[in-house]
Design a protein around this motif. Structure first.
Motif: not given
Length: 184
Positions: A17, A21, A49-51, A88, A90, A174-176, A178
């Motif tokens: 993670i 951003s 937002e991170t991922k 979420e 991606r 890939w997971m987003k 928020i």
């Protein structure tokens, strides 16, 4: 002057993670560096937002960590509260998040971990899933003075369990993430 330092380490090659951003991190740094009395427009709700990448493995467990550093003392604002954390996928080919059996986010300060959010199980058919908040207080206490970076850092450990009966693409998913914070 570097307002934001971002670090991420992949543990067990299954979850990574990046901190915030750059755009969201700078907004958070600006919000924390200007007290509510200095700039009324900073007060309010802010999203970042991170991922992270979830990769298939023979192990059902995944873990990782992320950090965000700001140059100004977080106590310069009147308060900051976590409103929500939402996951979420991606990848549009992923029908839902049920390949993740459980996930937990913990803020760690001086070796003491505080669970801030988690979810188990993931709902069937949902590509966007809010985590259940476990912490409802002021999140400024999770920032600690970081002399190495010359600022203040929050460290979050992420861990969870995968459902090995679900197919995950070999390259991973890939997971987003928020994160919404209310600044007072």
């Amino acid at each position: 002057m570097n307002l934001l330092s971002r670090r991420c380490r992949n543990a067990l090659d299954s979850l990574c993670i990046p901190a915030l951003s750059a755009r969201a991190g700078v907004a958070l740094a600006a919000a924390l560096s200007l007290g509510a009395s200095s700039c009324a427009s900073i007060v309010g709700e802010h999203e970042a937002e991170t991922k992270f990448l979830v990769k298939p493995s023979t192990q059902a467990k995944f873990s990782g960590w992320s950090e965000v550093s700001v140059s100004q003392d977080p106590s310069s604002v009147d308060g900051a509260k976590l409103m929500f954390i939402r996951l979420e996928a991606r990848d549009n080919n992923v029908p839902d998040l049920t390949f993740i059996k459980s996930i937990t986010a913990e803020a760690v300060v001086d070796g003491a971990a505080t669970k801030i959010a988690g979810k188990s199980p993931m709902p069937t058919g949902e590509r966007i899933v809010p985590l259940d908040r476990a912490y409802h207080g002021d999140i400024r206490k999770f920032f600690y003075e970081d002399t190495e970076n010359g600022g203040y850092t929050v460290h979050v450990d992420w861990r969870g369990e995968l459902d090995l009966t679900k197919k995950i693409p070999e390259e991973g998913v890939w997971m987003k993430v928020i994160v919404a914070v209310s600044i007072e």
